[in-house]
Enzyme design. Sequence first.
Site, PDB file in Angstrom:
ATOM      1  CD  GLU A  18      14.487 -10.052 -23.711  1.00  0.00           C
ATOM      2  OE1 GLU A  18      13.679  -9.786 -22.811  1.00  0.00           O
ATOM      3  OE2 GLU A  18      15.369  -9.256 -24.092  1.00  0.00           O
ATOM      4  CD  GLU A  73      14.865 -10.910 -18.768  1.00  0.00           C
ATOM      5  OE1 GLU A  73      14.311  -9.787 -18.907  1.00  0.00           O
ATOM      6  OE2 GLU A  73      15.901 -11.245 -19.367  1.00  0.00           O
TER       7      GLU A  73
END
Length: 667
Positions: free
Chosen positions: A185, A267
Amino acid sequence: MSLTTDVLPTLYQHYTAGGIHSGLNADKPYFTLNDRNVTLYSGSLHYFRVPKAYWRDRLRKLRAAGLNAIETYIPWNLHEPQPGWYDFGDGGSDMQEFLDLREFLRTVKEEDLFAIVRPGPYICTEWEFGGFPSWLLRENDLKIRTSDESYMKHVRRYFNVLLPILALLQFTKGGPVVAFQVENEYGSTEQKGKFTPDRAYLRELRDLYTSNNIVELLVTSDGTSSHRDRGTLPGVFLQTSNFAGNPEREFDVLRELQPNRPVMAMEFWTGWFDHWSEVHHLRNDDDFKRITERILKYPASVNMYMFHGGTNFGFMNGANLKNGLVDNSGYQPDTTSYDYDAPLSENGDYTIKYVMVKELLKKYNNIPTRLPQTPSETPSIAYDASPITHQLILQEVLANQQPVLNKSVVPMELLPINNNTGQSYGYVVYRKRFSTIPANSVLRIGGRVCDTVVVLLNGKLMSKPLNNVDDLNGFGFWNVKNGDLSLGPENRPGAVLDLLVENWGRVNFGNVKQFAQFKGLWQDGVYLNNELIRDWEIYPLEFKRSWTGNLSGWRETGETLPTGAGLYKTRFFVNNTMDTYVDMSDWCKGIVIVNDFVLGRYSRIGPQQTLYLPAPLLKTGWNQVIIFEHYNPSKYVKFSDKPIFKTRNERHPIETPTSFYTQVLSN
């Protein structure tokens, strides 16, 4: 005529028949593995959150649901607890039994699963410091998650040990690993006018992979609709997306950014995690099913985060900081339980989400392979309540400890201990001896506490216990800056002042500055009647196995137990080890230690009220429980056969969870 599961090929038989020629390929609009079409149906399962004895059980349950892969992060802070000291299952750290990475990945293959590995170095995952070792904080001006040499020299040393282990376990070398995620991320680090994601850093990480013979697919992941390609190297890494809802939006952006390449959710959030002081998060099951089906219909590959959450054993929970703040205001520590409301619960039981996943994969997976029978659930038991028999108050604990002497208060990370790498976890006590503390004196702690402080004067509790959420707004907690505490109307000759400060978990997500997470007292000085206190005795309390096992001077308890910080001990007998839960609802705040291993934290403010105690941490015969209570002990340790949470009365859809973490990803 349909084939029965017994005559279907295994996953590896299907994808390796005729030999292995190539790995996971993303150069077409769909994935291929060894030149055969594949859609990845993966679930997150982190080996370091599950006892080793249960790895196979959890993996088999995941495979029985129809998934063909697992995802795991790799926590740097556990595998290199001190610079140059590594633990991959035989290094002697307190978490050694959770860290045999080779054995875990070998078991993944034995259970007919592929693996997606996310080595970091930053992993987030609601884990202490996002997986970073705390000793990084000892270096002045170190800039984590950048190409800064003072940071990268440590990354190189660690990766040059870790990556050769993983290289031997790659799919094209006969192992289970089909893909690696680079960083994590990284696009979310962007701050307009303050920080731009450092692509030189990503290139250095890529070079570390290739120089260590990593040949499988390299990917990145981000909230794609929010951060687009700012956290990746376009054309070098395959970009994947993280989200809870609206999969079409995320996948459409991926297709725009990466035309003619496969789309994947790295995710897809199956539930959510808890901070202390909140209610237990639950995701609406029907909403989960709807979003899962929309992902499969798109069609896209998916990793369900989490499929089995597990537990933040010991002191390994992370934390968040709200609204970009960096001075510990807005601090939100995560719970020990990482149940996540996932398809497999914290103790590995099946939920309705598990059934939904199994049904949906049976419907949408057009490459059937052999699945194992669904394993039976692991039984649990409520052992009989056990009375507290022995105690040690904090002053007795410190009597045999050697303090660090220092002019001023300093954070635990800068203490000259552990081969001069500082203190990572637990507590630190700042002690000052006075000839006299005058009547009506006022103690002031400058700045904010990181993260809680218990004040004791001559062993007497002076600060208020944490009995409810509103108490967090009072003295002793991070919400208060420059907090004052009256020490009472009496003169106190020969007074000993103890400030017990807890590291409740370092931040695991946020902007780069938010990772400057020193713990203890350090933002300012400590004052008595507006005069700076100098010359401190500083006691680290790390609660390592060896230290706890050698505690002496235990006294039998009397009719009443004292208030204030202390250790309380009991034993219970086990004929046949079974899973259980330690019910701490009658206690106030502290940690539970079982057979010298720190099981985790408890707090009356919830939501978590029990601590999962898996059978592998118990032994046949007598088992010892030690409670380190900050304020008000109970006379008994109780057990439950199920988890207890403070929770909402109903489940709510999570199209966009209203947490700090998701707000940042969505901005």
